[in-house]
Design a protein around this motif. Structure first.
Motif, PDB file in Angstrom:
ATOM      1  N   THR A  42       0.806  -1.338  -0.018  1.00  0.00           N
ATOM      2  CA  THR A  42       0.042  -0.149   0.059  1.00  0.00           C
ATOM      3  C   THR A  42       0.901   1.243   0.084  1.00  0.00           C
ATOM      4  N   SER A  43       2.072   1.166   0.703  1.00  0.00           N
ATOM      5  CA  SER A  43       2.775   2.502   0.530  1.00  0.00           C
ATOM      6  C   SER A  43       4.189   2.040   0.820  1.00  0.00           C
ATOM      7  N   SER A  44       5.423   2.865   0.447  1.00  0.00           N
ATOM      8  CA  SER A  44       6.752   2.426   0.600  1.00  0.00           C
ATOM      9  C   SER A  44       7.437   3.711   0.614  1.00  0.00           C
ATOM     10  N   SER A  76      11.322   1.583   5.083  1.00  0.00           N
ATOM     11  CA  SER A  76      10.114   0.791   5.427  1.00  0.00           C
ATOM     12  C   SER A  76       8.854   0.831   4.330  1.00  0.00           C
ATOM     13  N   SER A 115       4.390  -0.434   3.772  1.00  0.00           N
ATOM     14  CA  SER A 115       3.257  -1.089   4.441  1.00  0.00           C
ATOM     15  C   SER A 115       2.535  -2.103   3.097  1.00  0.00           C
ATOM     16  N   ARG A 167      -1.050  -4.713   2.909  1.00  0.00           N
ATOM     17  CA  ARG A 167      -2.394  -5.092   3.352  1.00  0.00           C
ATOM     18  C   ARG A 167      -2.685  -6.739   2.941  1.00  0.00           C
ATOM     19  N   ARG A 185       5.548  -5.324  11.917  1.00  0.00           N
ATOM     20  CA  ARG A 185       4.285  -4.887  12.929  1.00  0.00           C
ATOM     21  C   ARG A 185       2.974  -5.174  12.037  1.00  0.00           C
ATOM     22  N   ALA A 186       2.227  -5.934  12.750  1.00  0.00           N
ATOM     23  CA  ALA A 186       1.023  -6.299  12.263  1.00  0.00           C
ATOM     24  C   ALA A 186      -0.259  -6.113  13.036  1.00  0.00           C
ATOM     25  N   SER A 226      -3.301  -5.444   8.834  1.00  0.00           N
ATOM     26  CA  SER A 226      -2.379  -4.284   8.094  1.00  0.00           C
ATOM     27  C   SER A 226      -0.950  -4.632   8.741  1.00  0.00           C
ATOM     28  N   MET A 227      -0.180  -4.559   7.875  1.00  0.00           N
ATOM     29  CA  MET A 227       1.460  -4.588   8.058  1.00  0.00           C
ATOM     30  C   MET A 227       2.289  -3.741   7.917  1.00  0.00           C
ATOM     31  N   ASN A 228       3.413  -3.468   8.441  1.00  0.00           N
ATOM     32  CA  ASN A 228       4.272  -2.245   8.343  1.00  0.00           C
ATOM     33  C   ASN A 228       5.482  -3.055   8.507  1.00  0.00           C
ATOM     34  N   ASP A 274       8.941  -4.264  -2.196  1.00  0.00           N
ATOM     35  CA  ASP A 274       8.132  -4.358  -0.911  1.00  0.00           C
ATOM     36  C   ASP A 274       7.149  -5.687  -1.316  1.00  0.00           C
TER      37      ASP A 274
END
Length: 222
Positions: free
Chosen positions: A126-128, A132, A134, A136, A163-164, A197-199, A207
């Motif tokens: 979803t983002s980068s 780091s 993120s 889903r 981190r989830a 949701s994951m980071n 990613d």
């Protein structure tokens, strides 16, 4: 004619006797003092101490046999974050210990795995940013009953931690660098989905996982 004025022998001996009497008194006094000194020494002499008794023979107590006990360590408790090798639990109860055999990190087919009568999963970044990114994960249950689910994500070595979180209950564990196992803490009801949701923290770029499976079947990576 005899001279009556000459002194008689008896008259001359009386003064000599009187002159020697003080020495007699002195001798008697010395003897009395000697007797008193001996008596005093005898009275102040302490009683004789009895000889010390011989020591008793040593006592030997029986030696108790040593007892050893083995304690089986408890299973690893899940933690709050995953970095390298520790385990993570975001909510719910810990999942069973995962296999320690690392799968081959080869890219998998991205053909959709969703379908009737199975549990499927979709992974989407979803983002980068520089250090780091993120993502889903959506797990769907299209079977006729509640099902347990388990997703394994295998990244290259540049992904260090995860981190989830999920509203449906989630346990996260790591099997090594870049290898993460996500498990639902309760069965997923039929016809419902679980969104995770994951980071991720990383070095370098990338990613998407090289491999993603749900209950042993391939995920959809998009």
């Amino acid at each position: 004619m005899s001279d009556h004025s000459a002194p008689r022998p008896e008259a001359r001996s009386a003064p000599a006797v009187l002159a020697s009497m003080p020495w007699i008194v002195v001798l008697l006094g010395v003897g009395l003092l000697a007797v008193l000194l001996v008596f005093a020494l005898l009275s102040f002499r302490g009683p004789e101490q009895p000889p010390a008794p011989e020591p008793a023979p040593p006592m030997y107590l029986p030696r108790m046999p040593s007892v050893t006990s083995s304690v089986t360590p408890p299973a690893d408790s899940p933690l709050v974050a995953v970095d390298a090798t520790p385990s993570v639990t975001v909510s719910g109860t810990p999942s069973p210990r995962a296999s320690t055999r690392r799968p081959t990190a080869t890219p998998t087919s991205r053909a959709p795995a969703a379908g009737s009568g199975r549990v499927s999963a979709d992974y989407q970044a979803t983002s980068s940013d520089r250090d780091s990114f993120s993502a889903r994960l959506t797990v769907r249950n299209t079977t006729g009953g509640a099902r347990e689910w388990r997703v394994e994500l295998l990244f290259t070595g540049n992904v260090k931690s995860i981190r989830a979180s999920s509203d449906s209950g989630l346990s996260v564990r790591t099997q090594g660098t870049g290898w993460f196992v996500l498990t639902g803490t309760r069965p997923l009801p039929a016809g419902e989905s679980a969104v995770v949701s994951m980071n991720f923290d990383r070095t370098g770029t990338g990613d998407q996982p090289g491999q993603c499976t749900v209950n042993g079947a391939d995920c959809t990576i998009g």
